[in-house]
Enzyme design. Structure first.
Site, PDB file in Angstrom:
ATOM      1  N   TYR A 147       0.824  -1.199   0.000  1.00  0.00           N
ATOM      2  CA  TYR A 147       0.000   0.000   0.000  1.00  0.00           C
ATOM      3  C   TYR A 147       0.868   1.262   0.000  1.00  0.00           C
ATOM      4  CZ  TYR A 147      -4.340  -2.519   0.948  1.00  0.00           C
ATOM      5  OH  TYR A 147      -5.438  -3.345   0.848  1.00  0.00           O
ATOM      6  N   ILE A 149       8.982   3.823  -4.648  1.00  0.00           N
ATOM      7  CA  ILE A 149       9.160   3.317  -6.007  1.00  0.00           C
ATOM      8  C   ILE A 149       8.261   2.100  -6.191  1.00  0.00           C
ATOM      9  CG2 ILE A 149      10.767   2.197  -7.618  1.00  0.00           C
ATOM     10  CD1 ILE A 149      12.971   3.910  -6.498  1.00  0.00           C
ATOM     11  N   GLY A 150       7.550   2.067  -7.292  1.00  0.00           N
ATOM     12  CA  GLY A 150       6.727   0.909  -7.638  1.00  0.00           C
ATOM     13  C   GLY A 150       6.521   0.891  -9.139  1.00  0.00           C
ATOM     14  N   GLY A 164       6.137   4.245 -11.512  1.00  0.00           N
ATOM     15  CA  GLY A 164       7.431   4.902 -11.382  1.00  0.00           C
ATOM     16  C   GLY A 164       7.768   5.203  -9.943  1.00  0.00           C
ATOM     17  N   PHE A 165       7.899   6.499  -9.615  1.00  0.00           N
ATOM     18  CA  PHE A 165       8.289   6.855  -8.248  1.00  0.00           C
ATOM     19  C   PHE A 165       7.588   8.141  -7.812  1.00  0.00           C
ATOM     20  CE2 PHE A 165      11.566   8.670 -11.049  1.00  0.00           C
ATOM     21  CZ  PHE A 165      11.585  10.003 -10.652  1.00  0.00           C
ATOM     22  N   CYS A 183       4.059   0.865   2.358  1.00  0.00           N
ATOM     23  CA  CYS A 183       4.885  -0.179   1.736  1.00  0.00           C
ATOM     24  C   CYS A 183       5.123  -1.358   2.664  1.00  0.00           C
ATOM     25  CB  CYS A 183       6.216   0.399   1.243  1.00  0.00           C
ATOM     26  SG  CYS A 183       6.021   1.702   0.013  1.00  0.00           S
TER      27      CYS A 183
END
Length: 217
Positions: A71, A140-141, A152-153, A170
């Site tokens: 999340y 970042i994902g 992206g981020f 996260c």
């Protein structure tokens, strides 16, 4: 390469649909690659590893996404960079791509006077908070579909940090979340965008194999 900057918050679902369409178009060769800088109205997003126990107080809309991770929160004051890049033409190395993103953010933060780093066992970008403890300043994902990247981020310029209290960001409960403003660094979205773009050439060169290393440091 198209650079797009949105000056007003873009609803998350709208941005996700736009990414899906652009991903397909980049893959088909009917659109240029895209780097999109924007913010969202308050929203919680769930990655592919999201644990329901980490959703503590769903006070905002919760959107399921196809990106990696758990999340996260997005909202005003958090500047997001979505990347629709053809990794099929840029080395086909997802690990290198993620490390490149980490280094791009870390270097840009350094240009603004904030020391930051990546931690292998903890996703995100980290710094020293006002109390001296480590805290997350960027997330970042990413998702790669048909060798075209999505998501992206995000970097915390000056969001309402209390909004992170609705989730375990996260999935990492042991560390807090901070922002440039909390650290005494006032940076507008336009200033951040300019600083990030100034370092974009280095990031793209790494993807194209012009540097031998692929680490974040």
């Amino acid at each position: 390469m198209e650079w797009r900057r949105s000056s007003t918050p873009v609803p998350y679902r709208e941005a996700l649909a736009a990414q899906e369409a652009r991903n397909a178009a980049v893959h088909d060769g009917t659109a240029d690659e895209l780097i999109w800088l924007l913010e969202h109205p308050p929203v919680y997003t769930a990655g592919t590893s999201a644990d329901a126990a980490d959703l503590i107080d769903p006070r905002f809309d919760v959107v399921q996404t196809g990106r990696g991770g758990r999340y996260t929160y997005h909202g005003p004051g958090m500047r997001i960079c979505y990347l629709l890049l053809d990794l099929g033409q840029r080395g086909r190395d997802v690990r290198c791509f993620v490390h490149g993103l980490e280094r791009w953010v870390i270097t840009t933060l350094g240009d603004l006077g904030v020391e930051a780093w990546a931690v292998p066992e903890r996703v995100g970008i980290w710094t020293r908070d006002v109390d001296g403890r480590e805290a997350k300043i960027g997330a970042i994902g990413v998702r790669v579909r048909r060798w075209v990247s999505m998501h992206g981020f995000a970097v915390n310029l000056d969001p309402d940090l209390s909004h992170f209290g609705g989730i375990v960001p996260c999935g990492i409960a042991e560390y807090g979340v901070t922002s440039l403003a909390r650290l005494g660094v006032r940076v507008s979205g336009a200033e951040w965008d300019a600083a990030l773009q100034a370092r974009a050439g280095e990031f793209l060169e790494r993807l194209e194999g012009k540097e031998a290393t692929c680490t974040a440091g």
